[in-house]
Motif scaffolding. Structure first.
Motif, short mmCIF file in Angstrom:
data_model
loop_
_atom_site.label_atom_id
_atom_site.label_comp_id
_atom_site.label_asym_id
_atom_site.label_seq_id
_atom_site.Cartn_x
_atom_site.Cartn_y
_atom_site.Cartn_z
N GLY A 71 4.44 9.97 7.53
CA GLY A 71 4.07 9.84 6.12
C GLY A 71 5.24 9.67 5.17
O GLY A 71 5.48 10.52 4.33
N LEU A 129 -1.35 11.29 -0.35
CA LEU A 129 -2.61 11.24 0.40
C LEU A 129 -3.28 12.61 0.49
O LEU A 129 -4.49 12.71 0.70
N LEU A 130 -2.49 13.67 0.32
CA LEU A 130 -3.09 15.01 0.32
C LEU A 130 -3.90 15.23 -0.95
O LEU A 130 -4.94 15.90 -0.95
N ILE A 171 -5.61 2.61 11.90
CA ILE A 171 -5.15 3.00 10.57
C ILE A 171 -4.51 1.81 9.87
O ILE A 171 -4.84 1.50 8.72
N LEU A 185 -10.16 4.21 -0.17
CA LEU A 185 -9.18 4.70 0.81
C LEU A 185 -9.84 5.52 1.91
O LEU A 185 -9.19 5.85 2.91
N SER A 189 0.83 -1.20 0.00
CA SER A 189 0.00 0.00 0.00
C SER A 189 0.87 1.25 0.00
O SER A 189 0.61 2.19 -0.75
N LEU A 190 1.91 1.24 0.83
CA LEU A 190 2.80 2.40 0.88
C LEU A 190 3.49 2.62 -0.46
O LEU A 190 3.80 3.75 -0.83
N GLU A 245 -7.14 -0.61 8.68
CA GLU A 245 -7.83 -0.18 7.46
C GLU A 245 -6.94 -0.31 6.23
O GLU A 245 -7.41 -0.61 5.14
N ILE A 288 -9.39 4.69 5.63
CA ILE A 288 -8.04 5.00 6.11
C ILE A 288 -7.96 6.48 6.47
O ILE A 288 -7.50 6.85 7.55
N LEU A 289 -8.45 7.33 5.57
CA LEU A 289 -8.43 8.77 5.85
C LEU A 289 -9.24 9.10 7.10
O LEU A 289 -8.85 9.96 7.90
N VAL A 293 2.14 2.48 -3.17
CA VAL A 293 1.19 3.21 -4.03
C VAL A 293 0.98 4.65 -3.55
O VAL A 293 1.00 5.58 -4.34
N TRP A 294 0.79 4.85 -2.27
CA TRP A 294 0.43 6.20 -1.78
C TRP A 294 1.23 6.61 -0.54
O TRP A 294 0.85 7.57 0.13
N GLY A 295 2.35 5.95 -0.27
CA GLY A 295 3.07 6.20 0.97
C GLY A 295 4.15 7.27 0.87
O GLY A 295 5.32 6.97 1.08
N ASP A 296 3.79 8.47 0.55
CA ASP A 296 4.76 9.55 0.59
C ASP A 296 4.07 10.78 1.18
O ASP A 296 2.91 10.72 1.55
N LYS A 297 4.79 11.87 1.25
CA LYS A 297 4.25 13.04 1.95
C LYS A 297 3.19 13.79 1.17
O LYS A 297 2.52 14.67 1.71
N ARG A 308 -7.02 13.37 -0.32
CA ARG A 308 -7.84 14.20 0.58
C ARG A 308 -8.59 15.27 -0.19
O ARG A 308 -9.81 15.45 -0.02
N ILE A 363 -7.19 8.22 10.10
CA ILE A 363 -6.10 9.19 10.27
C ILE A 363 -6.65 10.44 10.96
O ILE A 363 -6.05 10.98 11.89
#
Lengths: 135, 135
Positions: free
Chosen positions: B20, A25-26, B93, A90, A15-16, B96, A93-94, A18-22, A29, A97
């Motif tokens: 993150g 996920l923003l 988290i 997702l 999973s990270l 999920e 998960i959000l 795919v979307w595991g950076d700073k 969002r 968080i």
DNA sequence: CTTTGCACTTGCAAATTGCAAGCAAAGGTA
DNA sequence: TACCTTTGCTTGCAATTTGCAAGTGCAAAG
């Protein structure tokens, strides 16, 4: 952007990848907040993502099937980005968080209302949101 | 490692400022799997984190109050890392993320059992895990 | 008292990021 | 029709971060 290969078979690790950076996920969002965003909309977010980073992240998310590009009804010069089902999924998960953050940070006023809704009825909130996002 | 300052007041952004990146959540995962880990334990994980990266991440997590260092009962040369309550609270988290991953990746056999337990009774699973982690 | 194990630190090349500028296509304006 | 503006990117480059290999210091074991 180098092809990001899987580091392991672990679900967290995959999973990270795919979307595991700073930044990624923003972007997610923003799409959950607004349902659809243009390139310029993402740039307006308070964190201030650089245009080249945004471009690479959007491309990766599209390649990974998390978002898709749509034609803008008003103009061919504009692009609309939207979450796919994979992206909409997702949401839990959000949500978690946000709940963690509520415990350890000060949540700004404009975020409080939806957080209260989550705390009142998490499952209901998620169901409603999924419908709104067009899943 | 530069002092990571908050990019915005958004709860998602603030959370990502803490954990993150591509490595930090894997450290948390290891601690949830094993309850306590030594420095060497983290290095044994299949993703192969570099020793310098591990050191900076552990320091940041400690500074952020997510983990703490304990004396190893067997030897002063060893260190035990453990989740604080703040770290334990990340469990929902991680749960999920696992559920999302299950939908979009192939989950390895050794991870399936706990995933089934989560699907059977998510709240119960989390409660049990929290007790085990010593929250 | 030498060797081994453990927890890091250091040096350095390579990759990624962040900033500023540039650019092509579409649309609006005169 | 000519010209500016907007939009969605790409490019160049310096600065930061990563990843790999090697090294260091302290405990404990032999």
């Amino acid at each position: 952007m180098k092809k990001s290969e899987k580091r392991s078979e672990c679900p967290i690790s995959s999973s990270l990848d795919v979307w595991g950076d700073k930044w990624t996920l923003l972007i997610i969002r923003d799409l959950m907040d607004a349902k659809t965003c243009t390139y310029g909309d993402f740039l307006k977010s308070p964190e201030g993502i650089a245009t080249n980073i945004l471009a690479t992240r959007l491309r990766a998310l599209e390649e990974n099937g998390v978002i898709l590009k749509l034609e803008h009804p008003d103009s061919k010069a504009k692009v609309l980005y939207k979450l796919t089902q994979k992206g909409i999924d997702l949401l839990p998960i959000l949500v978690e968080i946000n709940l963690w953050a509520e415990k350890y940070f000060t949540i700004p006023a404009e975020r409080r209302a939806s957080l209260e809704a989550v705390k009142r009825d998490k499952i209901g909130f998620i169901e409603t949101m999924i419908k709104e996002l067009g899943g």
